[in-house]
Design an enzyme around this catalytic site. Structure first.
Site, PDB file in Angstrom:
ATOM      1  N   LYS A 154       0.841  -1.199   0.000  1.00  0.00           N
ATOM      2  CA  LYS A 154       0.000   0.000   0.000  1.00  0.00           C
ATOM      3  C   LYS A 154       0.877   1.251   0.000  1.00  0.00           C
ATOM      4  CE  LYS A 154      -0.344  -0.069   5.040  1.00  0.00           C
ATOM      5  NZ  LYS A 154      -1.226  -0.123   6.215  1.00  0.00           N
TER       6      LYS A 154
ATOM      7  N   ARG B 278     -10.008   0.012  16.141  1.00  0.00           N
ATOM      8  CA  ARG B 278     -10.005   0.885  14.978  1.00  0.00           C
ATOM      9  C   ARG B 278     -10.976   0.339  13.935  1.00  0.00           C
ATOM     10  NH1 ARG B 278      -4.425   1.742  11.790  1.00  0.00           N
ATOM     11  NH2 ARG B 278      -4.920  -0.427  11.234  1.00  0.00           N
TER      12      ARG B 278
ATOM     13  N   TYR C 270      15.839  30.727   6.108  1.00  0.00           N
ATOM     14  CA  TYR C 270      14.637  31.425   6.546  1.00  0.00           C
ATOM     15  C   TYR C 270      14.570  31.505   8.064  1.00  0.00           C
ATOM     16  CZ  TYR C 270      12.702  31.157   1.804  1.00  0.00           C
ATOM     17  OH  TYR C 270      12.488  31.298   0.462  1.00  0.00           O
TER      18      TYR C 270
ATOM     19  N   MET D  28      11.652  24.898   0.422  1.00  0.00           N
ATOM     20  CA  MET D  28      10.927  24.074  -0.539  1.00  0.00           C
ATOM     21  C   MET D  28      11.859  23.229  -1.410  1.00  0.00           C
ATOM     22  SD  MET D  28       8.134  25.212  -3.428  1.00  0.00           S
ATOM     23  CE  MET D  28       7.013  25.898  -2.192  1.00  0.00           C
TER      24      MET D  28
END
Length: 359
Positions: A34, A129, A256, A304
């Site tokens: 998955k 769950r 930053y 980024m």
């Protein structure tokens, strides 16, 4: 010079599978692929595992991708189907499904299908769950046995909530509850995922479900038991390159917000990877990165497209040199520990901007 690249070593995947099989030699293996094969590439991972007995996915789209890619072995929807309209798709594509709710049971009872569906009844043994509660078990089994749309015999499964906590009393209780409920059933059972495979042999039963350990990551990193202690190899090595090496003076801040200020004259390396590639912005100063075989600390905030590391005043590193963010030589578990997350999150959150290279 390459920007962010994840090297996926299929030899390591095969090696890890052998180690897993040696832990539970009498169990069939449902390889969990998955979340895009835990970030390693769904189809590539599946095709690199020809000897497993089936595959586990979370979503029907993942199952259909496997079928479209030529995978013919059993594929199990670990969350089950979401809507009654999914059932004909399961039949057409021979996809197995977990059943964990009354809504799914009723949908199976009311459907008009051309063939039967293989059902794994999920039992809530204590994680709370998904799954039918123990007091619901008999009713669900009787109704599924009576349903013409369900293949016989049924299969049974549950999931551990605290298997990575070896001192916890929860897991033994879950094993006892599952074994007691399914005693005498005719169908195959599955209880152990990665942590269960490594440390809870009583849970190995007919099927095991390796996930993160297949990719060479330990579920016990917080206890000091890394993947290498189990003989596992990292499948993914995430790399990028130094695109600048800069002199920084004592007292100067980098990046930053200026959250890192140099305490000495040093050299700072700029690496072409950032949160746009999936590297966590939350990584703090000091998070390790491997450059030319040595660990150097992150210095400044992840942006980024870039992050910066303190190479040290005497460094000879140069533009174009490779940096390893995690993988060979720097386990993902170690990096995750510095960031305050788990390695599962690191490997599954890479973005499409990261080039995937299969070796």
């Amino acid at each position: 010079m390459k920007a962010a690249t994840a090297y996926i070593r299929t030899e390591a995947l095969t090696h890890n599978l052998q180690k897993i099989r040696s832990r539970a030699p009498d169990s069939k293996i449902l390889a969990v692929v998955k979340a895009n094969g835990y970030g390693h590439g769904l189809e590539h991972v599946a095709k690199s595992l020809p000897d497993v007995d089936g595959f586990g996915v979370a979503r029907i789209e993942e199952a259909l991708t496997l079928r479209a890619g030529g995978v013919v072995k059993p594929v199990l929807l670990l969350e089950g189907f979401y809507a009654p309209s999914d059932l004909p798709v399961l039949v057409t594509n021979n996809i197995h499904t977990v059943v964990h709710s009354i809504e799914q049971l009723e949908a199976l009872e009311q459907a008009e299908l051309d063939s039967t569906v293989v059902v794994w009844l999920k039992i809530d043994t204590g994680m709370h769950r998904l799954g039918v509660r123990p007091e619901q078990y008999t009713d669900f089994v009787e109704r599924l046995h009576a349903c013409d749309n369900v293949a016989k015999p049924l299969r049974y499964m549950s999931h551990f909530g605290c298997a990575d906590e070896l001192a916890s009393e929860v897991t033994p209780r879950q094993i006892d509850a599952f074994m007691s409920l399914t005693d005498g059933c005719r169908g195959e059972r599955s209880l152990a995922a990665s942590a269960g495979i490594l440390e809870w042999p009583d849970s190995h039963l007919e099927w095991i479900r390796p996930g993160i350990i297949m990719y060479g990551v330990s579920p016990f990193a917080e206890t000091g038991r890394g993947a290498d202690s189990y003989g596992l190899k990292p499948v993914m090595t995430l790399t990028s390159s130094l695109i600048a090496v800069r002199d920084v003076k004592q007292g100067e801040s980098v990046g930053y917000g200026g959250i890192w200020t140099s305490e000495r004259d040093t050299k700072v390396g700029v690496i072409a990877i950032g949160y746009g590639d999936g590297y966590p912005r939350t990584a703090p100063n000091g998070t390790p990165v491997l450059v030319n075989g040595r660990v150097v600390p992150m210095a400044g905030r992840v942006s980024m497209d870039m992050l910066t590391v303190d190479l040290g005043p005497d460094s000879t590193d140069k533009v174009g040199d490779e940096a390893i963010l995690w993988g060979e030589g720097l386990p993902a578990e170690v990096v995750a520990g510095h960031i305050g997350t788990i390695a599962y999150e690191l490997v599954t959150k890479l973005t499409s901007r990261v080039s995937m290279s299969y070796l």
